[in-house]
Design an enzyme around this catalytic site. Structure first.
Site, PDB file in Angstrom:
ATOM      1  N   SER A 119     -14.250 -69.577  76.867  1.00  0.00           N
ATOM      2  CA  SER A 119     -14.559 -70.907  76.353  1.00  0.00           C
ATOM      3  C   SER A 119     -13.260 -71.674  76.203  1.00  0.00           C
ATOM      4  CB  SER A 119     -15.239 -70.780  74.985  1.00  0.00           C
ATOM      5  OG  SER A 119     -15.311 -72.030  74.351  1.00  0.00           O
ATOM      6  N   TYR A 145     -14.233 -67.114  66.371  1.00  0.00           N
ATOM      7  CA  TYR A 145     -14.698 -67.447  67.722  1.00  0.00           C
ATOM      8  C   TYR A 145     -13.507 -67.759  68.623  1.00  0.00           C
ATOM      9  CZ  TYR A 145     -17.496 -69.633  71.403  1.00  0.00           C
ATOM     10  OH  TYR A 145     -18.083 -69.952  72.606  1.00  0.00           O
TER      11      TYR A 145
END
Length: 194
Positions: free
Chosen positions: A174, A187
């Protein structure tokens, strides 16, 4: 759930297609009518029931690949499974050893004990958005298990099958792995590691 704009999804699929072309040798990509094909190849896609994972499953199927996917909930895949015989789905949480084992068991049952694998797409991921100081140890461990450990341990478990076919691993990360976008420190850390 994250909503992915269609144009971003198309861009990601184009990048994945180019990546597959780079990773797979010309001998591995069957040529037909000027377009490359993955006819006769086998791929595993984790988290393939929705979002980007679902789009990857569909793209690989369109390229002729046999796809085995897994998700905790297979309900979103019911229609695809009914009309696409080259798609197999396994109800499995690959963030756990049991889930990875269940996926590997289906692969062995379907393709034999010495099965070969051409592509492994480690796509599964999740997030809890909150201030960094508010994460519990259990939440941190869960995010790590889903976003990082699942890819590591599944890649290791699939290594013999990948080696047999000179296959490749695609780890979906990501932009959060390389920038700050306020999605939560755990994350960011996991996606940077991937």
């Amino acid at each position: 759930h994250t909503i992915i704009p269609l144009r971003h999804l198309r861009q990601m699929l184009c990048r994945m297609r180019r990546l597959l072309l780079l990773l797979l040798s010309p001998a591995q990509c069957e040529q037909g009518s000027g377009m490359w094909s993955l006819h006769g190849r086998t791929a595993v896609v984790t988290g393939g029931s929705k979002g980007l994972g679902r789009a990857i499953v569909v793209e690989l199927l369109e390229q002729g690949c046999h796809v085995v996917t897994c998700a905790r909930d297979l309900k979103p895949l019911e229609e695809l499974l009914r009309c696409e015989p080259r798609c197999t789905a396994v109800a499995a949480d690959v963030s756990t050893a049991e889930g990875r084992s269940a996926l590997l068991q289906v692969l062995e049952e379907q393709f034999g004990a010495d099965f070969g694998l051409d592509v492994l797409v480690n796509n599964v991921g999740t997030n809890l958005r909150k201030p960094t100081v508010d994460y519990t140890e259990e939440e941190y461990a869960m995010l790590h298990d889903v976003n990082q450990a699942a890819a590591f341990f599944l890649s290791a478990a699939c290594f013999p099958a990948l080696r047999r076919r000179k296959g490749c691993v695609i780890n979906m990360s990501s932009v959060s792995g390389s920038t700050v976008d306020h999605t939560g420190a755990p994350y960011h850390m996991c996606k940077a590691a991937i």
